[in-house]
Design an enzyme around this catalytic site. Structure first.
Site, PDB file in Angstrom:
ATOM      1  N   ASP A 155       0.602   3.932  -2.888  1.00  0.00           N
ATOM      2  CA  ASP A 155       0.175   5.382  -2.967  1.00  0.00           C
ATOM      3  C   ASP A 155       1.256   6.096  -3.650  1.00  0.00           C
ATOM      4  O   ASP A 155       0.842   7.299  -4.304  1.00  0.00           O
ATOM      5  CB  ASP A 155       0.320   5.544  -1.319  1.00  0.00           C
ATOM      6  CG  ASP A 155      -0.014   6.988  -1.044  1.00  0.00           C
ATOM      7  OD1 ASP A 155      -1.103   7.374  -1.230  1.00  0.00           O
ATOM      8  OD2 ASP A 155       0.939   7.789  -0.729  1.00  0.00           O
ATOM      9  N   GLU A 181       0.935  -1.116  -0.094  1.00  0.00           N
ATOM     10  CA  GLU A 181      -0.055  -0.191  -0.197  1.00  0.00           C
ATOM     11  C   GLU A 181       0.959   1.187  -0.185  1.00  0.00           C
ATOM     12  O   GLU A 181       0.629   2.108  -0.728  1.00  0.00           O
ATOM     13  CB  GLU A 181      -0.770   0.015   1.187  1.00  0.00           C
ATOM     14  CG  GLU A 181      -1.667   1.148   1.551  1.00  0.00           C
ATOM     15  CD  GLU A 181      -2.253   1.497   2.774  1.00  0.00           C
ATOM     16  OE1 GLU A 181      -2.571   2.618   3.372  1.00  0.00           O
ATOM     17  OE2 GLU A 181      -2.244   0.263   3.492  1.00  0.00           O
ATOM     18  N   GLU A 209      -4.408   0.663  -3.611  1.00  0.00           N
ATOM     19  CA  GLU A 209      -2.990   1.064  -3.450  1.00  0.00           C
ATOM     20  C   GLU A 209      -1.957   0.002  -3.482  1.00  0.00           C
ATOM     21  O   GLU A 209      -1.141  -0.197  -4.223  1.00  0.00           O
ATOM     22  CB  GLU A 209      -2.891   2.142  -2.440  1.00  0.00           C
ATOM     23  CG  GLU A 209      -3.601   3.421  -2.478  1.00  0.00           C
ATOM     24  CD  GLU A 209      -3.443   4.149  -1.362  1.00  0.00           C
ATOM     25  OE1 GLU A 209      -3.398   5.395  -1.586  1.00  0.00           O
ATOM     26  OE2 GLU A 209      -3.148   4.013  -0.384  1.00  0.00           O
ATOM     27  N   ASP A 224      -7.227   1.087   0.502  1.00  0.00           N
ATOM     28  CA  ASP A 224      -5.783   0.977   0.751  1.00  0.00           C
ATOM     29  C   ASP A 224      -5.426  -0.717   0.043  1.00  0.00           C
ATOM     30  O   ASP A 224      -4.282  -0.603  -0.567  1.00  0.00           O
ATOM     31  CB  ASP A 224      -5.838   0.287   2.124  1.00  0.00           C
ATOM     32  CG  ASP A 224      -5.871   1.716   3.141  1.00  0.00           C
ATOM     33  OD1 ASP A 224      -5.693   2.824   2.856  1.00  0.00           O
ATOM     34  OD2 ASP A 224      -5.981   1.402   4.336  1.00  0.00           O
TER      35      ASP A 224
END
EC number: 3.1.26.3
Length: 233
Positions: free
Chosen positions: A50, A46, A122, A119
């Site tokens: 991101d 994650e 990502e 989440d």
């Protein structure tokens, strides 16, 4: 490494093939890992995803909107990478059905929680990056956000709702104040962590709670915005 018929079937329309072990990891929530002896979970992926998401969206917006200033570009980027936007993308993919969740999250609707879905998107981006190459991962990100960008009117009208943190930052700039700073604390066990955030602007303090820092800060920003707008009336 085909995803056909496996838990990564939602990736088939994108034409990307992800290492099965990485894909499984991307779909594994910390609540499941906690119940299985501290097994690996998706938070590192994650973190990686991101960054890749932010870069791809930033470059695309810079190219697509050559006349927009920094503030307007930032608002559009924030809307596209917000928890709400990413959760919407996840629902469009049917991602919730593929998640590996602990019993507690399963019982409390974790497969449809915005924070968990966002989440995981990502984390999947991170898995695609590690399984392919930067160019393929960039294309994957742009394909993911394409439906949001295509609905131009809805996208523009939803900027404020999708990203209250950016809206609060704009409000601070309008008043000649520094960017808002968030104080965020966590409590509870790792598999059921809760966060509380607060932010102060122009004498108003917004407070928010959530299952992730991101969600708590979004709620705190929205609370502060609501108070500021009520005070104007």
């Amino acid at each position: 490494m085909s995803n056909q018929g496996g838990p990564g079937g939602f990736l088939d329309p994108f034409g990307v093939e992800v290492d099965p072990a990485l894909l499984t990891l991307a779909l594994t929530h910390r609540s499941w890992a906690y119940e299985h002896g501290g097994a690996p979970h998706n938070e590192r992926l994650e973190f990686l995803g991101d960054s890749i998401l932010g870069q791809a969206v930033t470059v695309q917006l810079y190219r697509d909107f050559p006349t927009l200033n920094e503030g307007e570009l930032a608002k559009r980027r924030a809307a596209l990478v917000s928890t709400v936007a990413l959760a919407e993308i996840a629902r469009g993919l049917g991602l919730g059905a593929s998640l590996k969740l602990g019993r507690g999250e399963e019982m409390t609707g974790g497969r449809d929680k915005d924070s968990i879905l966002a989440d995981t998107v990502e984390a999947v981006i991170g898995a695609v990056f590690l399984s392919t190459d930067p160019a393929t991962a960039n294309r994957f990100v742009l394909d993911l956000i394409a439906p949001l960008l295509a609905n131009h009117e809805r996208f523009l009208s939803s900027l404020d709702a999708l990203d209250p943190k950016t809206s609060l930052q704009v409000e601070a700039s309008r008043r000649g104040l520094p960017h808002p700073q968030y104080e965020t604390t966590g409590s509870g066990p790792d598999h059921d962590r809760r966060y509380r955030a607060q932010v102060t602007l122009a004498g108003v303090t917004g407070i928010g709670e959530g299952t992730s820092k991101k969600t708590a800060e979004l709620h705190a920003a929205q609370d502060a915005l609501t108070q500021l707008r009520t005070a104007k009336r």
